[in-house]
Design an enzyme around this catalytic site. Structure first.
Site, mmCIF file in Angstrom:
data_model
loop_
_atom_site.group_PDB
_atom_site.id
_atom_site.type_symbol
_atom_site.label_atom_id
_atom_site.label_comp_id
_atom_site.label_asym_id
_atom_site.label_seq_id
_atom_site.Cartn_x
_atom_site.Cartn_y
_atom_site.Cartn_z
ATOM 1 N N CYS A 100 31.410 44.409 46.352
ATOM 2 C CA CYS A 100 31.298 43.136 45.637
ATOM 3 C C CYS A 100 32.308 42.101 46.108
ATOM 4 C CB CYS A 100 31.428 43.373 44.136
ATOM 5 S SG CYS A 100 30.227 44.586 43.535
ATOM 6 N N HIS B 149 36.480 37.797 38.232
ATOM 7 C CA HIS B 149 35.459 38.776 38.598
ATOM 8 C C HIS B 149 34.607 39.089 37.364
ATOM 9 C CE1 HIS B 149 33.560 41.721 41.071
ATOM 10 N NE2 HIS B 149 33.900 42.729 40.288
ATOM 11 N N GLU C 160 41.643 42.994 34.586
ATOM 12 C CA GLU C 160 41.784 41.669 35.198
ATOM 13 C C GLU C 160 42.627 40.748 34.315
ATOM 14 O OE1 GLU C 160 39.152 38.371 37.650
ATOM 15 O OE2 GLU C 160 38.113 39.843 36.407
ATOM 16 N N LYS D 7 29.369 35.176 35.864
ATOM 17 C CA LYS D 7 28.432 36.304 35.885
ATOM 18 C C LYS D 7 27.707 36.454 34.544
ATOM 19 C CE LYS D 7 30.697 39.303 39.317
ATOM 20 N NZ LYS D 7 31.921 38.535 39.636
ATOM 21 N N HIS E 237 25.450 39.740 38.270
ATOM 22 C CA HIS E 237 26.369 40.130 39.345
ATOM 23 C C HIS E 237 25.602 40.193 40.655
ATOM 24 C CE1 HIS E 237 29.497 41.789 41.605
ATOM 25 N NE2 HIS E 237 29.848 42.827 40.861
ATOM 26 N N PHE F 258 33.724 48.051 44.585
ATOM 27 C CA PHE F 258 33.832 49.506 44.614
ATOM 28 C C PHE F 258 34.615 49.914 45.865
ATOM 29 C CE2 PHE F 258 29.738 50.746 42.081
ATOM 30 C CZ PHE F 258 30.299 50.236 40.926
#
Length: 421
Positions: free
Chosen positions: A167, A307, A318, A339, A344, A407
């Protein structure tokens, strides 16, 4: 060596909110979600039956029928967005030095539909008739091919490749493009990301990990970053392309400048294959690296496009990282997760969120984080921070920071600021 300055001179977008930059931005400011029941395949047997799909895209305006057949959807999206960005930049393709223009794109998964269709055809007929794979299978599927097609479409001979860091892919691509230009390796680069993974394998794989929301009774309310009831992200798809250009090159041709790219950072969590570090250590480091690269202080940032995937662990870590980096200034920031509206976009997430950051800087308005209710607060989240819940907010945005985490512990961060000559 004096580094060159890099500015944004063009943008193009194919997203779950719209098939132009303008439509996507307008709907984001209005707090509209792109989530709806999946139409790409029959998802009735799946735990998650909805996603943020691209809708009503007229490919014939950009690609002929033969091209469409030879391109996976992710590559179709990339070519359309790149054409929009090049057109928006008003680069004169007849006079520009194409040896000095490159393409650096970010892709997380690549041609999922192509892979699944070809493997399904083999499973159905291979045992009886032998393998009958299309000669276009590999070049249609591979993740790098969108950059190749963009270069061939415009005749750009400069640096050409794809970054793949889950991502974080397209923020890494934008960062690479930025560095290539400021080091003098190119005059301009088409950069961004593309993804089209709303396919059985993509939806089923993320669902089996409990990574995506299963709020099938309320798709548009499913992505709810920083709310206690969040249960995972909503899959999205699309492509956003930016034209990054060396400042003097842009000025010499009278280009419109949206914003200046000030810096970029990268880091690794070195912690877990899918989960972010619970204390946000990698996220903290990547923001510090970006600020250092830009020669900026935390107080210079007005907006963070986080994010913010709407996952139970990720949102908390975060927030911890933001507080660790920005201290008391964190309470003067606007923070939002777009998002919540776009879903996403995986490998293309950094590109669409860079676009939102640039537009926030240009227009002095911050898009919201939607789907939050006052009675839906997580005790581990500090709600004295301004998450721009539910309604866009006008304010001076001198500089915006955009976070993307992938990831494998990949973290990337980009900073855009108002252009002043």
């Amino acid at each position: 060596m004096e580094l060159k300055r890099v500015v944004v001179t063009g943008m193009g977008a194919v997203t779950p909110l719209g098939n132009t930059v303008e439509e996507t931005w307008r709907k984001a400011l209005a707090g509209i979600s792109g989530a709806a029941p999946i139409t790409h395949f029959d998802a009735s047997a799946f735990k998650t039956k909805f996603a943020c799909e691209v809708k009503d895209l007229d490919l014939s305006a950009y690609l002929d029928r033969k091209e469409v057949r030879k391109l996976d959807p992710y590559c179709q999206f990339a070519l359309v967005a790149s054409q929009m960005a090049v057109d928006d930049s008003k680069i004169d393709l007849e006079t520009v030095d194409k040896n000095r223009i490159g393409v650096v794109m970010g892709v997380g998964l690549g041609g999922m539909r192509t892979f699944e269709e070809e493997e399904w055809n083999y499973a159905r007929t291979g045992a009886e008739l032998g393998p009958k794979y299309s000669p276009f299978f590999v070049p249609k599927m591979i993740a790098d091919i969108c950059a190749g097609h963009i270069s061939m479409r415009f005749g750009f001979h400069g640096p050409n490749y794809v970054t793949c860091s889950a991502c974080a892919s397209s923020t890494n691509a934008i960062s690479d493009a930025f560095n290539l230009i400021r080091l003098g390796k190119a005059d301009a680069i088409v950069t961004g990301g593309a993804e089209a993974a709303i396919e059985p394998g993509g939806v089923g794989g993320f669902s089996s990990m409990h990574a995506v929301s299963a709020r099938n009774d309320d798709p548009q309310g499913a992505s709810r970053p920083f709310s206690a009831s969040r249960d995972g992200f909503v899959m999205g798809e699309g492509s956003v392309c930016l034209i990054l250009e060396e400042l003097e090159h842009a000025k010499a041709r009278g280009a419109h400048i949206y914003a200046e790219m000030a810096g970029a950072g990268m880091s690794a969590d070195a912690y877990h294959i899918t989960a972010s570090h619970p204390e946000g250590l990698g996220a903290k480091l990547v923001m510090e690296n970006a600020l250092s690269d830009a020669g900026m202080k935390p107080e210079d940032i007005d907006y963070i496009n986080v994010h913010g995937t709407s996952t139970p662990v990720g949102d908390i870590s975060e927030v911890k990282a933001i507080l660790a980096v920005f201290g008391e200034h964190a309470y003067k920031l606007n923070i939002s997760s777009t998002k919540s509206m776009t879903g996403h976009l995986l490998g293309a997430a950094g590109a669409i969120e860079a676009m939102f950051s640039i537009l926030a800087v240009q227009n002095d308005i911050v898009p919201p984080t939607i789907n939050h209710a006052e009675d839906d607060k997580d005790p581990e989240i500090d709600y004295n921070l301004n998450f721009t819940f539910n309604v866009a907010q006008k304010r001076c945005v001198r500089a915006a920071l955009s976070n993307t985490f992938g990831f494998g512990g990949h973290n990337a961060c980009a900073i855009f600021k108002k252009f002043t000559d």
